[in-house]
Design a protein around this motif. Structure first.
Motif, PDB file in Angstrom:
ATOM      1  N   SER A   9       0.713  -1.187   0.091  1.00 20.00           N
ATOM      2  CA  SER A   9      -0.071   0.000   0.051  1.00 20.00           C
ATOM      3  C   SER A   9       0.927   1.226   0.025  1.00 20.00           C
ATOM      4  CB  SER A   9      -1.000  -0.003   1.242  1.00 20.00           C
ATOM      5  OG  SER A   9      -0.173   0.034   2.267  1.00 20.00           O
ATOM      6  N   GLY A  10       2.188   1.180  -0.534  1.00 24.28           N
ATOM      7  CA  GLY A  10       2.869   2.390  -0.652  1.00 24.28           C
ATOM      8  C   GLY A  10       2.183   3.252  -1.817  1.00 24.28           C
ATOM      9  N   PHE A  11       2.824   4.232  -2.342  1.00 24.06           N
ATOM     10  CA  PHE A  11       2.199   5.290  -3.388  1.00 24.06           C
ATOM     11  C   PHE A  11       1.922   4.509  -4.756  1.00 24.06           C
ATOM     12  CE2 PHE A  11       3.887   8.585  -0.589  1.00 24.06           C
ATOM     13  CZ  PHE A  11       3.026   9.657  -0.606  1.00 24.06           C
ATOM     14  N   SER A  12       3.000   3.553  -5.241  1.00 23.96           N
ATOM     15  CA  SER A  12       2.634   2.888  -6.460  1.00 23.96           C
ATOM     16  C   SER A  12       1.525   1.964  -6.368  1.00 23.96           C
ATOM     17  CB  SER A  12       3.861   2.189  -6.809  1.00 23.96           C
ATOM     18  OG  SER A  12       4.189   1.140  -5.955  1.00 23.96           O
ATOM     19  N   GLY A  13       1.466   1.027  -5.102  1.00 24.88           N
ATOM     20  CA  GLY A  13       0.270   0.536  -4.941  1.00 24.88           C
ATOM     21  C   GLY A  13      -1.118   1.088  -4.851  1.00 24.88           C
ATOM     22  N   LEU A  14      -1.160   2.286  -4.101  1.00 23.41           N
ATOM     23  CA  LEU A  14      -2.318   2.939  -3.986  1.00 23.41           C
ATOM     24  C   LEU A  14      -2.731   3.697  -5.343  1.00 23.41           C
ATOM     25  CD1 LEU A  14      -1.740   4.699  -0.704  1.00 23.41           C
ATOM     26  CD2 LEU A  14      -3.396   2.783  -1.126  1.00 23.41           C
ATOM     27  N   ALA A 460       4.824  -2.879 -10.094  1.00 22.90           N
ATOM     28  CA  ALA A 460       5.000  -1.340  -9.851  1.00 22.90           C
ATOM     29  C   ALA A 460       5.634  -0.924  -8.867  1.00 22.90           C
ATOM     30  CB  ALA A 460       3.463  -0.807  -9.403  1.00 22.90           C
ATOM     31  N   GLY A 461       6.077   0.255  -8.691  1.00 22.41           N
ATOM     32  CA  GLY A 461       7.069   0.772  -7.625  1.00 22.41           C
ATOM     33  C   GLY A 461       8.708   1.183  -7.982  1.00 22.41           C
ATOM     34  N   GLN A 462       9.469   1.553  -6.984  1.00 19.12           N
ATOM     35  CA  GLN A 462      10.782   2.015  -7.277  1.00 19.12           C
ATOM     36  C   GLN A 462      11.763   0.960  -7.884  1.00 19.12           C
ATOM     37  OE1 GLN A 462      12.082   3.121  -3.450  1.00 19.12           O
ATOM     38  NE2 GLN A 462      12.645   1.051  -3.034  1.00 19.12           N
ATOM     39  N   LEU A 463      11.562  -0.112  -8.106  1.00 13.81           N
ATOM     40  CA  LEU A 463      12.451  -0.954  -8.716  1.00 13.81           C
ATOM     41  C   LEU A 463      12.117  -1.164 -10.329  1.00 13.81           C
ATOM     42  CD1 LEU A 463      13.470  -3.628  -6.288  1.00 13.81           C
ATOM     43  CD2 LEU A 463      14.753  -1.449  -6.804  1.00 13.81           C
TER      44      LEU A 463
END
Length: 489
Positions: A9-14, A460-463
């Protein structure tokens, strides 16, 4: 109705959840921790509210675009203010504050180097061009085909990107004063890689820092998380907290459900991993279905991890503003320790955030909320003895700068380092900021958002694309959601 499970539920997940729900999907977000927000969680204790992760609100236009896509104005969700000064850099013999007004910043540069005021305007104008083209590319590049790189705007401006020129060399084409160079290098130095190995393209960060300005959401950065959760819930997204996914169940190369630690089986048509990419590949799916091997990740260049201290202070502190960067030691030696030797720094540079200078709500009256952050390499040894050693170094420097006793007034203290990043976020080698922004890891050279062997598993996300940072994470969610929607047409 198509179902989607978002892990994390970080920014990319939300962001992914919001865009899928808007498109009519039934979405569940499964979060291993008790609080939503991933690295942007908030810890509340003894009247203090500590943002556990992001604290720099840059690229404000990307936040506006995100909320506008759901017919929300930021003013209706949280109060955003522009910091003035935005931040300051403390040297051994001097300090420079960066005002909210860009013309004043140019005047400050001029005081340090004749002609630097005009040069800064030229530098930022060039950075603005990179920013506008780069952000537009981010929104439209899922990183799945090299053909994405051949759109007219990219081809027309390819030389302007200066991908083969280092950011340091680019800065030195404009400025010679070491303090001005350090000021312009810091956005990539603390959050990515050595400026000597970062493409000049990333001067776009300086456009945001020096021209757009530094903002702050009253109540803390976690207020942005709360705002996205609010709009997700209005779109029907369901949240499951304290519910770690331990397996993605597969049938005929397709994800059919996820299994949680509490033995829940959640059926789905799509799975989106907004958790650590390496953790999902190594821990949730069989080895033969992985996109990348352990050797692949070993060869990757990562941004730093961090040693962080969250402190509640029983009195007000002098000389600090909201964002304070301590560059009072040799930058080259520090950079070498972090990026070349991959060792704990001998003489650290560090950052102090004191949001209670701006926001009375984050600390009790007449008290101070601060966190101290020191970049360190990923994967280094993390012990209580090392944490204590560096706390003593950093707090001594801070006491000397504030000209106050701080230690005896600390009523709350928590350290956070590599082991915590690993346990809380399953973070690869305790990384805090994802992959470094070097040429060989830019755009289509980043890990892919699709699993090549499982047709309905996405990342999704930082990687993955577009890369590390909160604004790119918001864009990442949209990219993945669009790809899933596209797959159904």
């Amino acid at each position: 109705m198509k179902k989607a499970i978002v892990i994390g539920s970080g920014f990319s997940g939300l962001s992914t959840a919001a865009f899928l729900a808007k498109a009519g999907f039934q979405v569940k977000v499964v979060e291993k921790n008790t609080e939503l927000g991933g690295r942007a969680r908030m810890k509340k204790i003894n009247g203090y509210s500590f943002d556990m992760g992001p604290s720099w609100y840059w690229m404000s236009d990307i936040f506006e675009v995100f909320f506008n896509e759901f017919n929300f104005e930021i003013d209706s969700l949280y109060k955003l203010i522009k910091l003035d000064p935005g931040f300051k850099m403390v040297f051994a013999d001097d300090e420079i504050s960066i005002p909210a007004d860009f013309q004043q910043t140019c005047e400050i540069f001029e005081k340090y180097e004749k002609g630097a005021g005009i040069k800064l305007q030229e530098f930022i104008e060039d950075a603005k061009k990179k920013y506008n083209i780069g952000i537009n590319f981010m929104y439209n590049a899922p990183g799945l085909s090299l053909l994405e790189l051949f759109n007219k705007e990219i081809i027309r401006n390819i030389t302007s990107f200066q991908l083969l020129t280092s950011y340091r060399k680019h800065i030195k084409e404009y400025f010679s004063h070491p303090k001005l160079i350090t000021l312009l290098e810091f956005p990539v130095l603390f959050l990515g890689a050595s400026a000597a190995k970062t493409p000049a393209l990333y001067s776009l960060m300086s456009y945001s820092a020096f021209k757009q300005g530094t903002f702050y959401p009253i109540g803390g950065f976690n207020c942005v998380i709360k705002a996205i959760v609010k709009l997700c819930k209005e779109l029907g997204v369901i949240f499951l907290c304290n519910e770690e996914v331990i397996k993605i169940n597969l049938t005929n190369n397709k994800a059919t459900s996820v299994l949680t630690k509490s033995k829940q089986i959640l059926k789905t048509n799509f799975v989106i991993s907004a958790a650590d990419y390496t953790h999902v590949e190594s821990g949730l799916i069989p080895k033969r279905y992985r996109n990348y091997s352990e050797k692949y990740w070993e060869k990757k260049s990562f941004s730093p991890s961090a040693l962080i201290f969250y402190l509640g202070i029983q009195k007000k502190l002098k000389n600090l503003i909201h964002h304070n960067l301590f560059f009072d030691e040799d930058v080259e030696n520090f950079t070498q320790d972090i990026y070349e030797f991959k060792a704990w720094p001998k003489k650290p540079l560090f950052y102090v955030c004191c949001p209670s200078k701006t926001d009375e709500s984050v600390a009790p009256k007449n008290k101070e909320n601060i966190f101290i952050l020191m970049p360190i390499p990923i994967g280094v040894k993390d012990t209580q003895a090392l944490r204590k050693k560096y706390f003593n170094i950093l707090i001594s420097k801070l006491e000397a700068y504030c000209q106050q006793d701080i230690v005896s007034h600390i009523e709350y203290q928590k350290s956070y380092c590599i082991k915590d990043f690993e346990s809380d976020y399953n973070s690869y080698k305790g990384n805090a900021y994802g992959l470094a922004n070097i040429l060989s890891q830019t755009a289509n050279l980043k890990p892919k958002i699709i699993n090549k062997k499982i047709c309905n598993l996405f990342y999704a996300g930082q990687l993955t694309v577009p890369g590390p940072g909160v604004p790119p994470a918001l864009i990442s969610g949209k990219i993945v959601a669009n790809q899933i929607i596209k797959s159904l047409k």
